[in-house]
Design a protein around this motif. Structure first.
Motif, short mmCIF file in Angstrom:
data_model
loop_
_atom_site.label_atom_id
_atom_site.label_comp_id
_atom_site.label_asym_id
_atom_site.label_seq_id
_atom_site.Cartn_x
_atom_site.Cartn_y
_atom_site.Cartn_z
N GLY A 80 0.79 -1.23 0.00
CA GLY A 80 0.00 0.00 0.00
C GLY A 80 0.82 1.28 0.00
N ARG A 81 2.12 1.17 0.11
CA ARG A 81 2.97 2.38 0.17
C ARG A 81 2.87 3.19 -1.12
NH1 ARG A 81 6.89 3.80 3.57
NH2 ARG A 81 8.22 5.50 2.91
N ARG A 82 2.95 2.53 -2.25
CA ARG A 82 2.88 3.23 -3.54
C ARG A 82 1.57 4.02 -3.65
NH1 ARG A 82 1.83 -0.60 -6.79
NH2 ARG A 82 -0.09 0.16 -7.63
N GLU A 83 0.46 3.42 -3.22
CA GLU A 83 -0.83 4.09 -3.31
C GLU A 83 -0.86 5.36 -2.45
OE1 GLU A 83 -0.41 0.83 -2.90
OE2 GLU A 83 -1.88 -0.30 -4.06
N ILE A 84 -0.32 5.27 -1.23
CA ILE A 84 -0.30 6.44 -0.35
C ILE A 84 0.61 7.52 -0.93
CG2 ILE A 84 0.32 7.30 1.95
CD1 ILE A 84 -2.27 5.60 1.85
N GLU A 85 1.75 7.14 -1.46
CA GLU A 85 2.63 8.12 -2.10
C GLU A 85 1.94 8.79 -3.28
OE1 GLU A 85 6.07 5.66 -2.83
OE2 GLU A 85 6.90 6.09 -0.85
N ASN A 86 1.19 8.02 -4.07
CA ASN A 86 0.44 8.60 -5.20
C ASN A 86 -0.65 9.55 -4.70
OD1 ASN A 86 2.00 7.21 -7.03
ND2 ASN A 86 0.54 5.54 -7.29
N ALA A 87 -1.29 9.20 -3.60
CA ALA A 87 -2.33 10.07 -3.02
C ALA A 87 -1.70 11.38 -2.54
CB ALA A 87 -3.05 9.36 -1.88
N LEU A 88 -0.54 11.31 -1.94
CA LEU A 88 0.15 12.52 -1.48
C LEU A 88 0.50 13.42 -2.66
CD1 LEU A 88 2.44 11.01 1.29
CD2 LEU A 88 0.45 12.51 1.61
N ARG A 89 0.94 12.83 -3.76
CA ARG A 89 1.25 13.61 -4.97
C ARG A 89 -0.02 14.29 -5.50
NH1 ARG A 89 5.24 9.94 -5.60
NH2 ARG A 89 4.09 8.31 -6.66
N ALA A 90 -1.14 13.54 -5.51
CA ALA A 90 -2.40 14.11 -5.98
C ALA A 90 -2.84 15.28 -5.10
CB ALA A 90 -3.49 13.03 -6.03
N LEU A 91 -2.66 15.14 -3.80
CA LEU A 91 -3.01 16.23 -2.89
C LEU A 91 -2.16 17.47 -3.16
CD1 LEU A 91 -3.49 14.21 0.40
CD2 LEU A 91 -5.26 15.52 -0.81
N THR A 92 -0.89 17.26 -3.40
CA THR A 92 0.01 18.38 -3.73
C THR A 92 -0.45 19.07 -5.01
OG1 THR A 92 1.86 17.33 -2.60
CG2 THR A 92 2.40 19.01 -4.24
N GLU A 93 -0.81 18.27 -6.01
CA GLU A 93 -1.28 18.83 -7.28
C GLU A 93 -2.57 19.63 -7.10
OE1 GLU A 93 -1.53 15.61 -10.08
OE2 GLU A 93 0.62 15.20 -9.94
N LEU A 94 -3.41 19.22 -6.15
CA LEU A 94 -4.65 19.95 -5.87
C LEU A 94 -4.40 21.18 -4.99
CD1 LEU A 94 -7.08 16.97 -5.15
CD2 LEU A 94 -7.34 18.67 -6.98
N GLY A 95 -3.19 21.31 -4.47
CA GLY A 95 -2.87 22.44 -3.62
C GLY A 95 -3.20 22.21 -2.15
#
Length: 163
Positions: A80-95
């Motif tokens: 599940g680490r990759r998924e959480i890292e991807n979610a963090l990137r998406a949050l950053t992209e959303l500001g």
């Protein structure tokens, strides 16, 4: 990271209502009781107890709760680490750089401290349009099946039981 991975794993395995209950318990564990989320043996014990308690209240619970040892094995893995890292990137992209925030229609970010009229305006726009313009942002990123998302975690009858 470990607690976030565990919560998303529990959501995929048992549904969002169970992962929300675990999330609530871990918030108490960390913010109120003052325990570290990186103490994996203690976290595994608390999480396993929470799963037993929550699933005992869940109608039609068909999957047995994870044992303390199963939770600890999961926490010690990288699942599940990759998924959480991807979610963090998406949050950053959303500001999004802090909480609480609300993401509405998959793209509109509203601060948790926004006045009620902000939310009312947004929801009236959606109501007038007759449909939601976007879907869940994190379902695909976290690998949560659409059927789990559609079951929801908070339903009117569970949030507001008849008296």
């Amino acid at each position: 990271m470990a607690s976030h991975r565990l919560i998303q794993h529990v959501g995929k395995r048992y549904g969002l209502n169970v992962s929300e209950a675990l999330y609530d318990r871990l918030n108490m564990y960390y913010f109120v009781e003052g325990h570290a989320l990186n103490d994996k043996p203690r976290l595994a014990k608390v999480a396993a107890e929470s799963l037993v308690e929550t699933l005992a209240k869940t109608e039609n619970a068909t999957i047995p709760p994870m044992t303390e040892n199963e939770v600890l094995n999961f926490l010690n893995s990288n699942k599940g680490r990759r998924e959480i890292e991807n979610a963090l990137r998406a949050l950053t992209e959303l500001g999004v750089h802090g909480i609480p925030k609300f993401i509405i229609e998959g793209s509109r970010v509203v601060d948790g401290a926004a006045m009620p009229d902000v939310f009312i305006r947004i929801f009236r726009e959606i109501e007038k349009r007759g449909e939601v313009a976007g879907g869940p942002v994190f379902g695909d990123i976290l690998g949560v099946d659409d059927s789990i998302v559609m079951r929801a975690s908070h339903k009117k009858d569970t949030m507001f039981p008849k008296m």
